[in-house]
Write an enzyme that holds these catalytic residues in place. Structure first.
Site, PDB file in Angstrom:
ATOM      1  N   HIS A  59     -12.299  -2.509   9.734  1.00  0.00           N
ATOM      2  CA  HIS A  59     -11.155  -3.008   8.969  1.00  0.00           C
ATOM      3  C   HIS A  59     -10.943  -4.493   9.293  1.00  0.00           C
ATOM      4  O   HIS A  59     -11.342  -4.966  10.341  1.00  0.00           O
ATOM      5  CB  HIS A  59      -9.926  -2.201   9.406  1.00  0.00           C
ATOM      6  CG  HIS A  59      -8.599  -2.769   9.011  1.00  0.00           C
ATOM      7  ND1 HIS A  59      -7.896  -3.657   9.799  1.00  0.00           N
ATOM      8  CD2 HIS A  59      -7.838  -2.565   7.905  1.00  0.00           C
ATOM      9  CE1 HIS A  59      -6.754  -3.963   9.196  1.00  0.00           C
ATOM     10  NE2 HIS A  59      -6.689  -3.318   8.044  1.00  0.00           N
TER      11      HIS A  59
ATOM     12  N   TYR B 104      -4.248  -3.236  -4.515  1.00  0.00           N
ATOM     13  CA  TYR B 104      -2.898  -2.963  -4.013  1.00  0.00           C
ATOM     14  C   TYR B 104      -1.953  -2.706  -5.175  1.00  0.00           C
ATOM     15  O   TYR B 104      -2.204  -3.098  -6.315  1.00  0.00           O
ATOM     16  CB  TYR B 104      -2.384  -4.168  -3.203  1.00  0.00           C
ATOM     17  CG  TYR B 104      -3.051  -4.296  -1.860  1.00  0.00           C
ATOM     18  CD1 TYR B 104      -2.483  -3.726  -0.732  1.00  0.00           C
ATOM     19  CD2 TYR B 104      -4.256  -4.969  -1.720  1.00  0.00           C
ATOM     20  CE1 TYR B 104      -3.101  -3.830   0.504  1.00  0.00           C
ATOM     21  CE2 TYR B 104      -4.890  -5.074  -0.497  1.00  0.00           C
ATOM     22  CZ  TYR B 104      -4.302  -4.501   0.614  1.00  0.00           C
ATOM     23  OH  TYR B 104      -4.918  -4.591   1.835  1.00  0.00           O
TER      24      TYR B 104
ATOM     25  N   ASP C 233      -8.159   4.361  -0.736  1.00  0.00           N
ATOM     26  CA  ASP C 233      -7.507   4.286   0.574  1.00  0.00           C
ATOM     27  C   ASP C 233      -6.058   4.729   0.446  1.00  0.00           C
ATOM     28  O   ASP C 233      -5.272   4.091  -0.251  1.00  0.00           O
ATOM     29  CB  ASP C 233      -7.579   2.840   1.077  1.00  0.00           C
ATOM     30  CG  ASP C 233      -6.976   2.658   2.463  1.00  0.00           C
ATOM     31  OD1 ASP C 233      -6.533   3.665   3.061  1.00  0.00           O
ATOM     32  OD2 ASP C 233      -6.951   1.507   2.952  1.00  0.00           O
TER      33      ASP C 233
ATOM     34  N   ASN D 198       0.865  -1.177   0.000  1.00  0.00           N
ATOM     35  CA  ASN D 198       0.000   0.000   0.000  1.00  0.00           C
ATOM     36  C   ASN D 198       0.901   1.226   0.000  1.00  0.00           C
ATOM     37  O   ASN D 198       2.105   1.119  -0.247  1.00  0.00           O
ATOM     38  CB  ASN D 198      -0.998  -0.043   1.164  1.00  0.00           C
ATOM     39  CG  ASN D 198      -0.349   0.050   2.530  1.00  0.00           C
ATOM     40  OD1 ASN D 198       0.661   0.723   2.710  1.00  0.00           O
ATOM     41  ND2 ASN D 198      -0.929  -0.630   3.503  1.00  0.00           N
TER      42      ASN D 198
ATOM     43  N   LYS E  78      -0.021   0.698  32.296  1.00  0.00           N
ATOM     44  CA  LYS E  78      -0.355   2.124  32.440  1.00  0.00           C
ATOM     45  C   LYS E  78      -1.320   2.571  31.340  1.00  0.00           C
ATOM     46  O   LYS E  78      -1.325   1.984  30.253  1.00  0.00           O
ATOM     47  CB  LYS E  78       0.921   2.969  32.353  1.00  0.00           C
ATOM     48  CG  LYS E  78       1.808   2.858  33.582  1.00  0.00           C
ATOM     49  CD  LYS E  78       3.079   3.663  33.410  1.00  0.00           C
ATOM     50  CE  LYS E  78       2.821   5.144  33.697  1.00  0.00           C
ATOM     51  NZ  LYS E  78       4.099   5.911  33.667  1.00  0.00           N
TER      52      LYS E  78
ATOM     53  N   ASN F 221      -4.244  -8.274   9.591  1.00  0.00           N
ATOM     54  CA  ASN F 221      -3.044  -7.909   8.846  1.00  0.00           C
ATOM     55  C   ASN F 221      -2.651  -6.466   9.124  1.00  0.00           C
ATOM     56  O   ASN F 221      -3.464  -5.633   9.480  1.00  0.00           O
ATOM     57  CB  ASN F 221      -3.325  -8.082   7.355  1.00  0.00           C
ATOM     58  CG  ASN F 221      -4.399  -7.114   6.905  1.00  0.00           C
ATOM     59  OD1 ASN F 221      -4.130  -5.952   6.632  1.00  0.00           O
ATOM     60  ND2 ASN F 221      -5.632  -7.566   6.880  1.00  0.00           N
TER      61      ASN F 221
ATOM     62  N   GLU G  48     -15.306  -5.081   6.178  1.00  0.00           N
ATOM     63  CA  GLU G  48     -14.377  -5.179   5.052  1.00  0.00           C
ATOM     64  C   GLU G  48     -14.260  -6.642   4.601  1.00  0.00           C
ATOM     65  O   GLU G  48     -14.574  -7.564   5.354  1.00  0.00           O
ATOM     66  CB  GLU G  48     -12.994  -4.670   5.495  1.00  0.00           C
ATOM     67  CG  GLU G  48     -11.985  -4.565   4.373  1.00  0.00           C
ATOM     68  CD  GLU G  48     -10.764  -3.716   4.738  1.00  0.00           C
ATOM     69  OE1 GLU G  48     -10.504  -3.518   5.940  1.00  0.00           O
ATOM     70  OE2 GLU G  48     -10.096  -3.246   3.802  1.00  0.00           O
ATOM     71  N   SER G  49     -13.833  -6.855   3.383  1.00  0.00           N
ATOM     72  CA  SER G  49     -13.560  -8.204   2.877  1.00  0.00           C
ATOM     73  C   SER G  49     -12.319  -8.131   2.004  1.00  0.00           C
ATOM     74  O   SER G  49     -12.145  -7.174   1.251  1.00  0.00           O
ATOM     75  CB  SER G  49     -14.756  -8.695   2.063  1.00  0.00           C
ATOM     76  OG  SER G  49     -14.478  -9.955   1.493  1.00  0.00           O
ATOM     77  N   TYR G  50     -11.440  -9.146   2.136  1.00  0.00           N
ATOM     78  CA  TYR G  50     -10.211  -9.190   1.329  1.00  0.00           C
ATOM     79  C   TYR G  50     -10.225 -10.421   0.444  1.00  0.00           C
ATOM     80  O   TYR G  50      -9.581 -11.412   0.775  1.00  0.00           O
ATOM     81  CB  TYR G  50      -8.979  -9.304   2.218  1.00  0.00           C
ATOM     82  CG  TYR G  50      -8.660  -8.144   3.107  1.00  0.00           C
ATOM     83  CD1 TYR G  50      -8.334  -6.910   2.575  1.00  0.00           C
ATOM     84  CD2 TYR G  50      -8.643  -8.307   4.485  1.00  0.00           C
ATOM     85  CE1 TYR G  50      -8.014  -5.856   3.413  1.00  0.00           C
ATOM     86  CE2 TYR G  50      -8.322  -7.260   5.325  1.00  0.00           C
ATOM     87  CZ  TYR G  50      -8.006  -6.041   4.785  1.00  0.00           C
ATOM     88  OH  TYR G  50      -7.685  -5.014   5.606  1.00  0.00           O
TER      89      TYR G  50
ATOM     90  N   ASN H  87      -4.006   5.026   3.111  1.00  0.00           N
ATOM     91  CA  ASN H  87      -3.217   4.419   4.195  1.00  0.00           C
ATOM     92  C   ASN H  87      -2.394   5.437   4.991  1.00  0.00           C
ATOM     93  O   ASN H  87      -1.272   5.158   5.415  1.00  0.00           O
ATOM     94  CB  ASN H  87      -2.312   3.311   3.657  1.00  0.00           C
ATOM     95  CG  ASN H  87      -3.111   2.070   3.316  1.00  0.00           C
ATOM     96  OD1 ASN H  87      -3.535   1.896   2.165  1.00  0.00           O
ATOM     97  ND2 ASN H  87      -3.386   1.231   4.296  1.00  0.00           N
TER      98      ASN H  87
HETATM   99 MG    MG Z   1      -7.296   1.114   5.128  1.00  0.00          MG
END
Ligand code: MG
Length: 396
Positions: A329, A155, A220, A19, A100, A53, A348-350, A222
């Site tokens: 995501h 990508y 996107d 990306n 913390k 990921n 989302e789906s990849y 990124n």
């Molecule tokens: Mg993104």
């Protein structure tokens, strides 16, 4: 009832894709198995977990801090006595003992891995799919039986030209998706606009005349852009009426996001790199986002799990945001259950990447942009052969 054992391992999801910020040539994922002493159908109930990921395996944090805390806790400290089950909230508190506040870093990923496995076990012990359990416990509404998903891809990778990008997007449409997403920001603005326009042309061919192709495309960046670059892209993207413009600038730069919102009227999406409810509150307070049109992408498998996600939803309520604005995501089954059980706007789906963690049950293809949940108890990893086989291979 008690946790007998917690197993942990690391697997590779290395690939050539890139990306605007990173390549995935060394990408790894932590996986865990939480083995309980509850017996169902002659076998102990085991909850499985992994993280999304984009963040690397968390072995050090898991082995040095989080697993010992859970193993050393007294069994009664982890119990939901009323339901005769594990209590994910008590477990979360045990995990976060002596941590913390603030500076959430990547411990949220390590805790998220364990939280997923705990919820998988809890729902399996109740013998119901997680989304139904979530709807019963946390939502006044009936769960959704199907959820909107969009195909995230586009990508950059070596040698990939615009033709390959267009073919990839066309493939997602033919697989049943109505919205596709592509990466921007690793090329120049003019190159990216050529890529975007080529995809829009394909979308215009695919959908009926009069159906705006921009409404089927998200982009996107990124988190790559400074304010001036983000604004330059915004000017070019504005007339295209895209589904959304995602993570233009640094995820924690709320000033950039609010300046950008003043200059761009169409939807944004952001939040996948916010790992705490405090960060979400700051985004909503200072980011200039608009509850009637923008999208929030916090990912429970990176951000301290479902226990923390429920706190994020409380923050949304305080700021008059609907859970329907959340499309997490990660492209995984866990977030799909949250979407169905808690009334989120989608997931989302990849397709084809980050396997076997990306994707859903083998028997539920995407249809008209929607995917159905299954009746498998828990998260339903058992309904995704490549994923459950991976767990079995590492943990049996
Ligand atoms: Mg993104």
């Amino acid at each position: 009832m008690r946790i007998l054992q917690i197993k942990e391992n690391v697997v590779s999801i290395a690939s050539e894709i890139q990306n605007a910020y990173i390549d995935f040539s060394n990408m790894t994922v932590s996986i865990v198995a939480v083995v309980t002493d509850v017996i169902k159908e002659g076998k102990p109930v085991v909850g499985y977990g992994f993280h999304s990921n984009g963040r690397y395996a968390q072995s050090g944090l898991l082995r040095d801090r989080f697993l010992p805390r859970l193993i050393e806790a007294k069994p009664e400290q982890l119990l939901d006595e009323q339901r005769d089950n594990l209590d994910p909230f008590k477990i979360w508190n045990i995990l976060m003992t002596n941590e913390k506040p603030g500076g959430h870093g990547e411990r949220s990923v390590a805790v998220g891995v364990l939280d997923m496995a705990v919820w998988d076990a809890v729902a399996k012990i109740e013998e119901k799919p997680l989304y139904r359990l979530l709807a019963e416990r946390f939502n006044q509404e009936q769960p959704e039986e199907e959820v909107f998903v969009y195909a995230a891809g586009g990508y950059y990778y070596p040698g990939k030209g615009t033709d390959a990008l267009v073919r990839e997007m066309r493939g997602y449409l033919e697989d049943g998706y109505n919205v596709v997403k592509m990466k921007i920001g690793a090329a120049t603005l003019s190159e990216d606009m050529k890529r975007i326009e080529a995809v829009l042309k394909e979308l215009a061919n695919y959908f009926a005349a009069g159906d705006s192709p921009g409404g089927h495309l998200a982009v996107d960046a990124n988190g790559r852009f400074d304010l001036n670059t983000a604004l330059a892209y915004a000017r070019e993207l504005q007339p295209l009426n895209l589904f959304w413009y995602e993570e233009a600038g640094d995820p924690l730069d709320y000033h950039l996001q609010s300046e950008l919102a003043a200059a761009y009227d169409n939807p944004f999406a952001t939040g996948e790199n916010l790992f705490s409810h405090q960060d979400v509150a700051n985004l909503l307070r200072y980011g200039g986002l608009r509850p009637e049109q923008d999208y929030l992408q916090m990912d429970p498998a990176l951000a301290y799990g479902l226990v923390e996600y429920l706190r994020m939803l409380e923050i949304l309520e305080q700021f008059n945001w609907s859970p329907g604005r959340c499309i997490p995501h990660g492209g995984h089954q866990f977030a799909l259950h949250l979407a169905a059980g808690l009334g989120l706007g989608g997931n989302e789906s990849y397709p084809g990447v980050f396997q076997p963690f990306g994707g859903f049950a083998d028997a539920t293809p995407v249809h008209d942009g929607m995917i159905r949940l299954t009746d498998y108890p828990g998260v339903g990893f058992e309904a995704k052969a490549d994923l459950i086989n991976l767990f079995h291979k590492h943990f049996q």
